[in-house]
Design a protein around this motif. Sequence first.
Motif, short mmCIF file in Angstrom:
data_model
loop_
_atom_site.label_atom_id
_atom_site.label_comp_id
_atom_site.label_asym_id
_atom_site.label_seq_id
_atom_site.Cartn_x
_atom_site.Cartn_y
_atom_site.Cartn_z
N PHE A 503 0.84 -1.20 0.00
CA PHE A 503 0.00 0.00 0.00
C PHE A 503 0.87 1.25 0.00
O PHE A 503 1.82 1.36 0.78
N ASN A 504 0.51 2.20 -0.84
CA ASN A 504 1.12 3.51 -0.83
C ASN A 504 0.13 4.50 -0.22
O ASN A 504 -0.97 4.69 -0.75
N TYR A 505 0.49 5.10 0.91
CA TYR A 505 -0.28 6.19 1.52
C TYR A 505 -1.74 5.81 1.80
O TYR A 505 -2.67 6.48 1.39
N GLN A 506 -1.93 4.73 2.53
CA GLN A 506 -3.28 4.25 2.80
C GLN A 506 -3.51 4.06 4.30
O GLN A 506 -4.14 3.08 4.72
N ILE A 507 -3.03 4.98 5.12
CA ILE A 507 -3.18 4.84 6.57
C ILE A 507 -4.64 4.61 6.95
O ILE A 507 -4.94 3.75 7.79
N LYS A 508 -5.54 5.32 6.33
CA LYS A 508 -6.96 5.22 6.70
C LYS A 508 -7.59 3.90 6.24
O LYS A 508 -8.69 3.54 6.70
N GLU A 509 -6.89 3.16 5.37
CA GLU A 509 -7.47 1.93 4.84
C GLU A 509 -6.82 0.66 5.39
O GLU A 509 -7.25 -0.44 5.05
N TYR A 510 -5.76 0.80 6.18
CA TYR A 510 -5.07 -0.40 6.69
C TYR A 510 -6.05 -1.36 7.37
O TYR A 510 -6.14 -2.54 7.02
N ASP A 511 -6.74 -0.84 8.37
CA ASP A 511 -7.60 -1.72 9.17
C ASP A 511 -8.78 -2.25 8.37
O ASP A 511 -9.16 -3.42 8.51
N ARG A 512 -9.36 -1.41 7.55
CA ARG A 512 -10.51 -1.85 6.74
C ARG A 512 -10.10 -2.98 5.79
O ARG A 512 -10.80 -3.99 5.67
N PHE A 513 -8.94 -2.82 5.13
CA PHE A 513 -8.52 -3.86 4.18
C PHE A 513 -8.15 -5.14 4.93
O PHE A 513 -8.50 -6.24 4.49
N HIS A 514 -7.45 -4.99 6.04
CA HIS A 514 -7.06 -6.18 6.80
C HIS A 514 -8.29 -6.94 7.31
O HIS A 514 -8.30 -8.18 7.30
#
Length: 817
Positions: A503-514
């Motif tokens: 991921f490039n620059y996806q801090i807000k999406e880490y937890d959602r994707f995981h």
Amino acid sequence: MRRRDLLKLGAVAAVGVPSATVAAQAATKAPADPAAPPTAPGPLSEKTARETILLDADWRFHHGDIPFPKVRGDSPTYDSTKAGAAGGAAAIKYDDSGWRALDLPHDFVVEGPFDPDENPAQGYRPKGKAWYRKTFTLPASDRGKQLELRFDGVAVNATVWVNGDVVAHSHSAYSAIIVDLTANAHYGDTPNVVAVRVDADPIEGWWYEGGGIYRHVWLVKRPPVHLVADGVYAHPRRREDGRWVTPIEASVGNIAEAAKQATVDVVLLDPDGRPAGQARVSGTVNALETTVLRTEILVDAPRLWSVDDPALYTVRTRVVADGQDADELVTPAGFRTQRFDPAQGFFLNDKPLKIQGVCIHQDHAGLGVALPDSIIEFRLRRLKALGCNAIRSSHNAPTPALLDAADRLGFVVMDENRVFNVSPDYTRMLSWLVRRDRNHPSVVLWSVFNEEPLQGTEAGYQMVRRMAKIVKDLDDTRPVTAAINNGMFNPVNVTQAVDVVGFNYQIKEYDRFHAAHPNLPLTSSEDTSAVMTRGEWVTDMKRNVLAAYDDEFRPWGATHRAAWKAIAERPYLAGAFVWTGFDYRGEPQPFTWPTASSSFGIMDLCGFEKTAFYIHQSQWVRDRPVLHLVPHWNWTGREGQQIKVMAFTNCDTVALRLNGKLISEQKNNLYEGLTWQVPYAPGRLEAVGMTGGKVVTRAVVETTGAPVALRLTPDRSALAGDGRDATPIRVEAVDAKGRPVPTAQTPIQFAIEGGRIIGLGNGDANSHEPEKGDRRSLYNGLAQVIVQTAGATGPLVVTARAEGLKPAEARIAVRPV
């Protein structure tokens, strides 16, 4: 050729792809006798040994294009279409005596002026076209050998002629150009003429790419039956039963008139050079074909390669045909395991290792992209001091010297493909990358693209499937990834075709994707994009400078502190690659002219530390106390005014004192650092770091006097007298007490004896001073001069002078080679 053009580097791994198609596996295989003590083969004879000759010296260079003469008339037109009939600057008898003589590597773009009408993304420098020529002879004894000319990198597009014939076209600055000279070489007194036309105008990347033959050029001489370029694959692996095995694949070529019976002998040498295993395999190699011979070596309890103990083994592979014509190739190897766990991140040798990585481009102050190998190693040593343990080669195949240094120094590497394209030309480049780099223990990830618009589409998914298959066919020990910045939640997207999601620059999406994909390993392939200017403490958009307190970042990114906190607090994330380890030319955002380089770096273009260096060092270094204070303490005219002071440390607590008086003691926040507002008074500001109630380290900034003298500090005290070794020298102005003056902007002139100055810099993104020559100003107290030996014994002596200041001298020993 000069003597240094004939430098024999022993068994250096060649680069490229074999000229013949890889044939079937060998018919016979002789397993090693586990009871027999392994013995290393003896040295090869001078008559039959491979030679790897550096061809960097004595090229002729012309800046600008040279049009080909127009051809008119029946006979001239007919003649011009025949072999060896190239005209103009590619012709064998073209007179290049008036051209500039130079040695490689060479970047002609960095020698040019800055121009506000040029492309800011590529550093505001004109690019254009150029020609290179080299003439050399081959002894008659080379007749019958397989001869290969290899360019490690030419920026950006190139056409190569040898003896009047077009032999190669290249459309990438980052892939090697491999030329088989065997059929059209000249021997004896008849010279061989190499001509290269370079077109640097095409845009392959959105950063500074330079122009010219900026990596090494090699001539490789091999016997008729030989190991082809990149012809040995010997990457150790641990079997399910716990035993270690090194599978050997030896690609053997044959240019003889008839089929040959070839025997491959392999010896594995441990880090101390002692034999640790051996194997032999034989097979038939048909004329003008390549055969892959396979065997393996079993090893019990090898010493493991890691970032803290980069133990390197050596694979010596020899091929013998008809009892003679021996060829040998030495290949690095490292015993290690790796895995990316969806819940617990990255493991090296079954131990968790958080990837503390950086993305880097390949240019450096004063040099453009034409870096000597020793400067590449200098940059990696700077990263090691930072606490960095991982490098992403963004966004292209790195120079071989970088991977060699990563193996030696202990970095894991995300090795990245340049162009997202599955047409034959570009898949060949991907195959070449994997073949060249797959023996390096440092490489742990293959990346097939960066931020492609097709990443969230079925087309992108299908392209990655095919690229991953190409990689896995050549190396099934490492996962495939891609640097993704969008489309990861689309019904069909590239995350479904990779082994590790980047991921490039996806801090807000880490937890959602995981949460949506708990079985997919995940890493941050690129993050942060914070910006700061070394030594500046107030953002001033009119001056094009950015405060170095880690408050400024681009809209898609985050501060260094926030980005790392998001990584560190999530065990399932393997780690991060910070954008970037060093500043680089081009991408001057958020500014335009006159800013000509980026401000993303943890270090500036010279490798001088910014505040980001100390932020990450305090978070990443665990084996020693770290404490650093910012800013400097020279604030004349601001007496009594509040100065923002920050400390970055891995200690438990920090006490801050001004002129001996305690301001306060604070408990450390590893992610955010510590902050005080301190009324300025000249003197001594001291931070005391304590762990477990004991003082373990101190940091001091003091108000200095005016500069009275210069100081030169070479990075290394001795260099090899081979005409290639180089080192940067740190340049400072000091006060009467010998303290560096952090606000000095002094113009300096340099002189050198026993070597040459190859580059100058100071980290100022707004400076348009020439990067070649003998003059450079300090920027916020620092400058850098890069010197190179001249092929003689020393010492190398550098002198720096500035008006009104005591001059400085640095003496560097030069060892004979």
